[in-house]
Design a protein around this motif. Structure first.
Motif, mmCIF file in Angstrom:
data_model
loop_
_atom_site.group_PDB
_atom_site.id
_atom_site.type_symbol
_atom_site.label_atom_id
_atom_site.label_comp_id
_atom_site.label_asym_id
_atom_site.label_seq_id
_atom_site.Cartn_x
_atom_site.Cartn_y
_atom_site.Cartn_z
ATOM 1 N N PHE A 59 4.850 -5.281 5.740
ATOM 2 C CA PHE A 59 4.456 -4.803 7.067
ATOM 3 C C PHE A 59 3.921 -3.384 6.907
ATOM 4 O O PHE A 59 4.632 -2.496 6.409
ATOM 5 N N VAL A 60 2.683 -3.174 7.263
ATOM 6 C CA VAL A 60 2.046 -1.861 7.138
ATOM 7 C C VAL A 60 1.853 -1.305 8.554
ATOM 8 O O VAL A 60 1.113 -1.878 9.371
ATOM 9 N N TYR A 61 2.514 -0.197 8.862
ATOM 10 C CA TYR A 61 2.412 0.458 10.164
ATOM 11 C C TYR A 61 1.487 1.660 10.020
ATOM 12 O O TYR A 61 1.784 2.580 9.249
ATOM 13 N N GLN A 69 5.721 1.375 5.459
ATOM 14 C CA GLN A 69 5.756 -0.010 4.990
ATOM 15 C C GLN A 69 7.186 -0.534 4.995
ATOM 16 O O GLN A 69 8.136 0.185 4.656
ATOM 17 N N ASP A 70 7.328 -1.797 5.387
ATOM 18 C CA ASP A 70 8.564 -2.553 5.237
ATOM 19 C C ASP A 70 8.286 -3.720 4.301
ATOM 20 O O ASP A 70 7.256 -4.399 4.412
ATOM 21 N N PHE A 71 9.218 -3.965 3.324
ATOM 22 C CA PHE A 71 9.050 -5.031 2.333
ATOM 23 C C PHE A 71 10.144 -6.071 2.569
ATOM 24 O O PHE A 71 11.339 -5.757 2.567
ATOM 25 N N GLN A 103 2.126 -2.158 16.564
ATOM 26 C CA GLN A 103 0.953 -2.322 15.710
ATOM 27 C C GLN A 103 1.391 -2.385 14.235
ATOM 28 O O GLN A 103 2.071 -1.490 13.742
ATOM 29 N N ALA A 104 0.996 -3.450 13.538
ATOM 30 C CA ALA A 104 1.320 -3.604 12.108
ATOM 31 C C ALA A 104 0.385 -4.634 11.495
ATOM 32 O O ALA A 104 -0.026 -5.590 12.152
ATOM 33 N N GLU A 105 0.043 -4.408 10.245
ATOM 34 C CA GLU A 105 -0.684 -5.404 9.461
ATOM 35 C C GLU A 105 0.322 -6.088 8.542
ATOM 36 O O GLU A 105 1.142 -5.417 7.896
ATOM 37 N N ILE A 106 0.257 -7.402 8.472
ATOM 38 C CA ILE A 106 1.215 -8.164 7.667
ATOM 39 C C ILE A 106 0.465 -8.840 6.526
ATOM 40 O O ILE A 106 -0.492 -9.599 6.751
ATOM 41 N N LEU A 157 -1.919 1.042 -5.969
ATOM 42 C CA LEU A 157 -3.176 1.116 -6.711
ATOM 43 C C LEU A 157 -4.304 0.323 -6.056
ATOM 44 O O LEU A 157 -5.476 0.531 -6.389
ATOM 45 N N ASN A 158 -3.996 -0.598 -5.165
ATOM 46 C CA ASN A 158 -5.023 -1.486 -4.623
ATOM 47 C C ASN A 158 -4.958 -1.500 -3.087
ATOM 48 O O ASN A 158 -3.882 -1.477 -2.490
ATOM 49 N N ARG A 159 -6.135 -1.560 -2.473
ATOM 50 C CA ARG A 159 -6.218 -1.656 -1.017
ATOM 51 C C ARG A 159 -5.885 -3.085 -0.589
ATOM 52 O O ARG A 159 -6.467 -4.047 -1.091
ATOM 53 N N LEU A 160 -4.927 -3.206 0.315
ATOM 54 C CA LEU A 160 -4.583 -4.524 0.827
ATOM 55 C C LEU A 160 -5.555 -4.986 1.906
ATOM 56 O O LEU A 160 -5.765 -6.189 2.096
ATOM 57 N N ILE A 161 -6.136 -4.031 2.647
ATOM 58 C CA ILE A 161 -7.084 -4.386 3.703
ATOM 59 C C ILE A 161 -8.313 -5.029 3.084
ATOM 60 O O ILE A 161 -8.917 -4.495 2.149
#
Length: 443
Positions: A59-61, A69-71, A103-106, A157-161
């Protein structure tokens, strides 16, 4: 299927999960829209989250002071609450009875799957450090397998979007191609491996590349390299560089072989010379010992005979003195009976003594005469390649047979023989060859 309504406050409560079969990183989008929007990222507090075993939900806030982030590591199947989402306690407002959207990206990340990439490197020039004038074209192909273990390093190291696996695999493939090409180019100079032997050193080269590649993929991309399989290393055998390098290496190999053969022949000749000198010295010592023993025996016999002569002279003189005692004048005329009796008594004693001495000396002489002389030393000279050495006794000849310095076809000669003869035709040498064990079997 639409998971969110048209309300501005956010979407309806729903089940958040990933149903993809093959993926590395996948973003959950409730509306099915590929674009990332605020409405799409509005998550209703209290929705259900399902994470399978081997999966990770992130979860990216997006906050003004940075992303939080929550994992959530699977297996997991619970509703979204502040108890299991620590960051939500500071995000979800009191409005709507604590059920307001946030608002969060999962993102779902596959931790159990493996990603394989096949790569091929076209011909590139490799130089042998011994012959830098000739470049040999070399090509390589293989497969690399990696997965995700340190997911935090990977996310950093990497963009998740808008993450695309194909783009990510291309980045890794380009890096692997560069690393493999660099290692193969430097192997001849770093490891002393001839270029023309690289095709036969496939496993060794595979280990060298894997050791070089693994830490760099972890540092650069955050992935764990599980395996590297270099399927083939090919040399362009139609190139001019290959023909020239093969020619000069063949010439060098011939010269090295000839030099080694010359050294081996010289070492063998030196060894034969040393052995001949050692045998000659051994024979000299044996001859001197035999001469000294013979001389000592002669001196012993001479001393025994001389002692016997000396004792005989003493007894003879004593007998003459005793005989004259019979003529001793004891005050009268004519025979002296007392002197005669005394002389007879002393003469008898000396006679017995002389007889005993003669008996002992006779026994000693008889014993010496009955002792057989030492057996004659049988010795042969040998002829090898036109060179004569020896003579050698039977013990030395047997040692030479064991050391492969004497065979049944070697010519030998001893005193009394008219001509040289091969050793296998001489009866008294046949037992020496039969006592030597055969060579061990070749396994």
């Amino acid at each position: 299927m639409a998971l969110f309504g048209n309300k501005s406050e956010g979407g309806l409560m729903d089940v958040i999960r990933c149903d993809e079969k093959e993926y590395l990183v996948w973003k959950w989008r409730p509306s099915g829209d590929t674009n990332s929007t605020k409405r799409e990222n509005a998550i209703r507090y209290g929705s259900s989250l399902r994470v399978k075993d081997g999966e990770l939900a992130v979860f990216v806030y997006q906050q003004k002071d940075g992303s939080l982030q929550d994992f959530i590591i699977g297996p997991y199947d619970q509703t979204i609450k502040t108890d299991n989402f620590p960051i939500l306690s500071s995000i979800v407002g009191a409005a709507f009875g604590g059920s307001s959207p946030f608002q969060a990206e999962i993102y779902f990340i596959n931790l159990s799957g493996n990603v394989q990439i096949k790569f091929g490197i076209p011909f590139f020039d490799v130089f042998d450090p011994r012959f830098l004038d000739f470049s040999v074209p070399v090509a390589a192909r293989g497969t690399i397998t990696f997965n995700l273990i340190d997911y935090k390093a990977f996310i950093k190291l990497n963009r998740l979007i808008n993450f695309e696996l194909d783009d990510f695999k291309k980045q890794i493939k380009d890096a692997v191609t560069k690393y493999v090409k660099g290692v193969i180019t430097n192997i001849p100079s770093d490891k002393g491996m001839p270029v023309l032997q690289m095709e036969r050193k496939l496993l060794e080269i595979n280990e060298l590349i894997a050791a070089y590649l693994k830490p760099r993929l972890e540092t650069d991309f955050g992935v764990n390299m599980k395996g590297l399989d270099i399927a083939a290393i090919e040399i362009d055998k139609e190139s001019d560089g290959f023909f020239e390098l093969r020619r000069v290496t063949a010439d060098l190999t011939t010269k090295v072989t000839e030099a080694q053969n010359n050294v081996n022949i010289k070492n063998m000749e030196d060894l034969q010379g040393i052995n001949a000198l050692n045998m000659e010295e051994t024979l000299r010592v044996q001859r001197e010992e035999a001469q000294r023993a013979q001389k000592l025996q002669t001196e012993t016999n001479f001393m025994g005979a001389h002692a016997l002569n000396q004792q005989t002279e003493v007894l003879k003189t004593g007998a003459e003195s005793l005989g004259s005692m019979g003529n001793m004048n004891l005050g009268g005329n004519g025979m002296n009976p007392a002197g005669m009796m005394t002389g007879m008594m002393m003469g008898g004693a000396m006679g017995n003594q002389m007889a005993g001495m003669m008996n002992n000396m006779g026994q000693n002489i008889n014993q010496q005469q009955n002792t057989p002389p030492p057996p004659p030393i049988i010795s042969y000279s040998i002829s090898v390649n036109g060179q004569t050495s020896g003579p050698f006794n039977l013990q030395q000849l047997q040692q030479m047979i064991q050391n492969n310095q004497l065979s049944q076809n070697t010519h030998v000669w001893k005193q009394g023989m008219a001509n040289w003869e091969i050793a296998g035709n001489i009866q008294e040498l046949s037992s020496l060859f039969s006592s030597v064990p055969p060579p061990p079997p070749v396994l």
